[in-house]
Design a protein around this motif. Structure first.
Motif, short mmCIF file in Angstrom:
data_model
loop_
_atom_site.label_atom_id
_atom_site.label_comp_id
_atom_site.label_asym_id
_atom_site.label_seq_id
_atom_site.Cartn_x
_atom_site.Cartn_y
_atom_site.Cartn_z
N GLY A 1 0.80 -1.26 0.09
CA GLY A 1 -0.28 0.07 -0.16
C GLY A 1 0.87 1.19 -0.12
O GLY A 1 0.39 2.31 0.42
N THR A 2 1.94 1.12 -0.25
CA THR A 2 2.84 2.48 -0.50
C THR A 2 2.46 3.17 -1.72
O THR A 2 2.54 2.73 -2.72
CB THR A 2 4.32 2.21 -0.42
N LEU A 3 2.03 4.53 -1.56
CA LEU A 3 1.68 5.48 -2.66
C LEU A 3 2.83 6.43 -2.82
O LEU A 3 3.61 6.92 -1.66
CB LEU A 3 0.42 5.89 -2.21
N SER A 4 2.96 6.80 -4.00
CA SER A 4 3.90 7.99 -4.27
C SER A 4 3.43 8.85 -5.57
O SER A 4 2.58 8.19 -6.46
CB SER A 4 5.10 7.22 -4.51
N TRP A 5 4.25 9.93 -5.70
CA TRP A 5 3.85 10.63 -6.83
C TRP A 5 4.88 10.46 -7.91
O TRP A 5 5.91 10.15 -7.58
CB TRP A 5 4.01 12.22 -6.34
N ALA A 6 4.33 10.48 -9.12
CA ALA A 6 5.22 10.21 -10.40
C ALA A 6 4.78 11.08 -11.33
O ALA A 6 3.46 11.48 -11.45
CB ALA A 6 5.22 8.86 -10.69
N TYR A 7 5.64 11.48 -12.44
CA TYR A 7 5.17 12.09 -13.48
C TYR A 7 6.05 11.49 -14.49
O TYR A 7 6.99 10.93 -14.50
CB TYR A 7 5.33 13.62 -13.26
N GLY B 1 -0.04 7.13 -7.05
CA GLY B 1 -0.41 5.38 -6.74
C GLY B 1 0.80 4.63 -6.61
O GLY B 1 2.01 5.35 -6.24
N LYS B 2 0.72 3.61 -6.94
CA LYS B 2 1.63 2.53 -6.61
C LYS B 2 2.83 2.59 -7.71
O LYS B 2 2.56 2.89 -8.90
CB LYS B 2 1.36 0.99 -6.58
#
Length: 66
Positions: free
Chosen positions: A46-52, A65-66
């Motif tokens: 359940g670790t969520l993070s920002w990405a682009y 999300g993941k």
């Protein structure tokens, strides 16, 4: 990591070369056994993070999300 060493000059390539190859092979196998013995940490659930992503100049797509 095992580094292979270069010999400057070998008079009789038979015995010294076989000894060197056998020793280096034993080091490689021992290193792989040690790496395999280390426990693998599972990913945190359940670790969520920002990405682009930038598909082209001036455009960024953000996601969370993941």
């Amino acid at each position: 990591m095992v580094t292979l060493e270069l010999l400057s000059k070998v008079e009789s390539p038979g015995r010294p070369l076989n000894d060197t190859v056998n020793r280096q092979l034993a080091e490689i196998v021992a290193a792989e056994i040690v790496e395999a013995a280390e426990p693998v940490r599972p990913a945190a659930p359940g670790t969520l993070s920002w990405a682009y992503s930038i598909p082209f100049a001036g455009v960024r797509y953000y996601s969370y999300g993941k």
